[in-house]
Each structure stands twice: as structure tokens, then as C-alpha cells.
Design an enzyme around this catalytic site. Sequence first.
Site, mmCIF file in Angstrom:
data_model
loop_
_atom_site.group_PDB
_atom_site.id
_atom_site.type_symbol
_atom_site.label_atom_id
_atom_site.label_comp_id
_atom_site.label_asym_id
_atom_site.label_seq_id
_atom_site.Cartn_x
_atom_site.Cartn_y
_atom_site.Cartn_z
ATOM 1 N N GLU A 150 5.972 2.375 34.045
ATOM 2 C CA GLU A 150 6.396 3.644 34.642
ATOM 3 C C GLU A 150 5.690 4.828 33.993
ATOM 4 O O GLU A 150 5.236 5.746 34.674
ATOM 5 C CB GLU A 150 7.911 3.796 34.490
ATOM 6 C CG GLU A 150 8.720 2.801 35.298
ATOM 7 C CD GLU A 150 10.202 2.841 34.964
ATOM 8 O OE1 GLU A 150 10.975 2.187 35.692
ATOM 9 O OE2 GLU A 150 10.582 3.527 33.994
ATOM 10 N N CYS B 141 -6.127 -2.955 1.386
ATOM 11 C CA CYS B 141 -6.046 -3.021 2.849
ATOM 12 C C CYS B 141 -7.411 -3.003 3.531
ATOM 13 O O CYS B 141 -8.088 -4.012 3.594
ATOM 14 C CB CYS B 141 -5.133 -1.905 3.387
ATOM 15 S SG CYS B 141 -4.514 -2.241 5.068
ATOM 16 N N LYS C 296 -8.853 3.083 -3.023
ATOM 17 C CA LYS C 296 -9.326 2.508 -1.767
ATOM 18 C C LYS C 296 -10.711 3.059 -1.447
ATOM 19 O O LYS C 296 -10.937 4.278 -1.485
ATOM 20 C CB LYS C 296 -8.333 2.854 -0.653
ATOM 21 C CG LYS C 296 -8.527 2.107 0.654
ATOM 22 C CD LYS C 296 -7.346 2.412 1.581
ATOM 23 C CE LYS C 296 -7.373 1.638 2.874
ATOM 24 N NZ LYS C 296 -6.169 1.920 3.692
ATOM 25 N N GLU D 269 0.819 -1.213 0.000
ATOM 26 C CA GLU D 269 0.000 0.000 0.000
ATOM 27 C C GLU D 269 0.858 1.271 0.000
ATOM 28 O O GLU D 269 1.792 1.393 0.807
ATOM 29 C CB GLU D 269 -0.902 -0.032 1.239
ATOM 30 C CG GLU D 269 -1.875 1.125 1.351
ATOM 31 C CD GLU D 269 -2.805 0.984 2.548
ATOM 32 O OE1 GLU D 269 -3.779 1.730 2.624
ATOM 33 O OE2 GLU D 269 -2.540 0.107 3.406
#
Length: 560
Positions: A410, A156, A119, A50
Site C-alpha cells: 500500500e 564490523c 575501525k 560494536e
Amino acid sequence: MTKKTAPDILRIAVAQLNPTVGDIAGNLAKAREARADAARQGADIVLFTELFLAGYPPEDLVLKPSFLNACERAAEDFAKDTADGGPGVIIGTPLKRKSGTHNSIIVADGGKILAERYKLDLPNYGEFDEKRVFQAGPEMQGPVNFRGVRLGIPICEDIWGDVAICETLAESGAEILLVPNGSPYYRAKIDIRHQVVIRQVIECGLPMIYANQLGGQDELIFDGASFAIGADKTLAFQMSQFEEAVDVTTWKRTGDHWVCSEGPMSKIPEREEADYRACMLGLRDYVNKNGFKNVVLGLSGGIDSAICAALAVDALGEERLRAVMMPYRYTSKDSLKDAEDCARALGCRYDIVPIFEPVEGFLHTLTQLFEGTKEGITEENLQSRARGTILMAISNKFGSMVVTTGNKSEMSVGYATLYGDMNGGFNPIKDLYKMQVYALSRWRNSHVPPGALGPSGEVIPANIIDKAPSAELRENQTDQDSLPPYPVLDDILECLVENEMGVDDIVARGHDRATVMRIEHLLYIAEYKRRQAAPGVKITKKNFGRDRRYPITNRFRDRG
């Protein structure tokens, strides 16, 4: 004139490569090299990942017209290369069209661009915010005819969502689905990808090739591990994880289906190895892609700095790490010995720079201002800030990037000092809880990961792993003086951070209510520190920053 018959064999190369965002010329050169490699292996077509020419994710670079123009020119130049009679190509690039700026692929063969595909389903969750810079493709587009074979090419997220894109491609005549991806790593992600693809194969009845990017991009790690699922829902091939590769797979037409007859079947690393290699790859790419010649870190004799030193040597080589021990009056003899033993085992440069004089100088300078107050955390933090200043001075003088060494436990509860131990350019263990740091340290002492430049054997002294952790900012201090034991703390934090569980549900797991409420409070009030922290490798599904975006100003507390 004889009619061309559709082929019964198609050799598809999957280019699992490590592009660099914004390095369009370099990415094009890498693509050309991969195509030449695929040609030598007899490939008919090469599937890239991609937005390969841009690098993924390009984020707001996509808003820059000159960037888009450069990407399109590279795509056109690459398409012309296919006039040589070699393999065709499918490669990702951003394209600006009348319908908007699209996350796109081009299909090229015979010196021409045969097709563009855009896409359709733009992800906008977790680490993704593509709707910010891209527009979805305007309409469903059918398969592409490549040398007589109809290829469906969803991109994707088009296979991850509920939109029936794959099923529609099958109904439009697609024979095989080839999917370019930029899917970042997190723990157990490969299993999830396999499940997503199997679900789509069941729906559409077609084999699917899943090509995934490799490499580190800021906090994201792309782990490769490209694969295919056949129409029979079994694993057709599996490429390696965390390694560049151009693998040619052979597909044969059998009746109405295409079947993979040849392809790699690589072994996927187990959990500790995968996490360690992700941290190693992330550090290596961040340092190298940003042009740092070497790195420096404070080696305290504790577990966090020790594993970061091991990661640095494995990623970059012993000659590129400078470890600095900065002792003060509370630094134990064990810590001095452990730090030296660790540096010696790794073979890196080791310097000792005492901080007594700068700390005492700060305390003397502040005497009048602090008169009448009780000595405490402020004075302790001067030690950390003196160390941070020394490391940054070394960085400025020699061009070394400071490696930050704080773990997720932490950072969750704010047990880190701004402008002190939080100084630095990148943190390879930022998304590892303390107990995961211990697990990976033990694993590294027994294994050398593929591609590591460090030595075999025990590189993190056993005493560092066995002793009680301490910041050593006061006499006889241990972390457990003010925090619950790390197994307890980490479980509470995973409940709060990874799973967004409520206090009642966490208490039901057997934890003390007051402890849970205190940890939740610490988690919220440390948000301002995390906003100023160095970037670091994403390992979990919900890292601080990209995935978990809580407000700094926040009065909510879960009271059940």
C-alpha cells in the site's frame, strides 16, 4: 624468574545484548552484569558488540562532546572493574583522539586499558552513514596481546570490505580474530554473514568469532545470531537469534591453530518465524525504550490491523493493547464480527467508536465549498482521517502510542491516507508486502514464537485471511477494484523497489506493460507520503527511508 608460557585454553564469552542508544549508564550496568555472568561461567575474556557503551548506531550524538566524554568515562570505569582478577573485556565505544573521532574498541584487563583499536573501513551505504560522524582509524594496528594470546580485533565493516585487514592481522601474528558487530537484520542476512566470515577465514587462515548486537533501534533490528567459523571453515558455534545471551566458548590450542571445543549450537529460525520475531522485537523495543506504557490501534477486521494486533500482544502483552473498531455506514457485518473475534482471541481490550457523526459533520461543514463537485476520494478519505483523529485523541488522553498498520504494498503505491490511517508512532509491518503479511498471519496461527506474550491457537480469524481485502470506504469496495491482484502487484513492486529492474525486464517476466508502467508511476508519486510515514521495522534489504532515498520531485519514467 620463570617465563610465563602462553595458555593452551582460552574461554571467550560472547555478550549478545540489547543496549539502548544514549543510555550510557544503563549500557555500562548491562555490561557489568554480563561480565559477572561470564565470570561465573569461568570466562577469561568477554567480547561485547560494536559501540556497545554508546548504543548502535548513535548517529549525530557522536558530534556532541559531552556524549563522547560520557562514553569514555564509562569505558575507563569498566576497565577499572577488571582489577578484580576476573575476565578481561573487549567493548565498543566512540573515542575522540588527535586523529579524529573513531568507532573504537578498548581491551581491558587487570584494571587497565591494554589497547585501543579503531575501525578502518567506515560503511556509507544502505542504512549506514558512518563517514558522516566518524573518521577512519589512521593506520593499520596489529594484534593485542591478551594473557599471552595475540588477538586480532577488526570492527564490523573491516571484515566486509575488500581491504585486506584480516590478512594483515594474520601476517602480524594474530592467532584468533574477534569481531564486534552491529549488523542489522534483513531476510537471509545470517547466510550472508557466514559467507563473509568464511571468505575471510580462507584468506587469513585464522578462526573468527563474530559477535553481533541484539535489539531494536528505531527502524533497525539487530538479531544477534553471533557465531564463529573455525580455521577449517566449519561452523564452530552458533548463538540464538532474537534472544539476549552471554555464552562462554572454549578454545584450545592445537598445533598452530585454535579450535573451539565447546560452544552453543542454536537452531536458526526459518523465514516466516524470523520475519515475525523481527517485527515483534522491533515493536517491543520501540515502545519500551521510548517509555510508552501501552499502545492503541484501529482494528478494522482486515488482515493488516489483525496481524499488528497480534504482534502488539505478543510483544507487549494483552493488557497493553487497546483495539478500537470505528465503523461507518460501509463497514460490513463481517468486519465487525472479525474484529471482535480477533480481539477476543488475543484477549486485549476492545472498544467500538462509531464515526458516523464526525464524518457527517465534516461533510456538512464542507457542503458549500464542495458544491457542484462530484463525490469521490476526498469524501472517502474523510472517514480515514476521522479515524486517525480519534486514535490520536486516545493517544493524547491516555499516553498510548498509536500503532500504524499499513503494509509495504500500500505504501509503495500510495494507497494510504495522510493524517488518517498513516497516523501513528510506529509501524511493525511497514516493510512487509501484502502477500508476506498473509504468510506471516498463517504462520502465527500455527505457532507461538519464543518470547511471545500472546496466546496459542488461531489469533487471526480464518475469515480475515480468506476474504477479499477492502478499505470499506464505499459500497462493495475491494482493493482489487483499482489494483492488480496482490501476487501480481507484489512481484512488480519487488522488481521495482528491491531489484531496481527496468520496465522491459519486468514485462519479460510475464507482466502487462501498461500495468507495470502504471505501478511505476504510482510508486514515484507516492514518495511525498512515505516521507511523512511513521518509522517501522526493516525486514527487506531495501526498506523505504534508510535504504531507498528517491527524490519527491521526480519526472523520470522508464519508457524502455
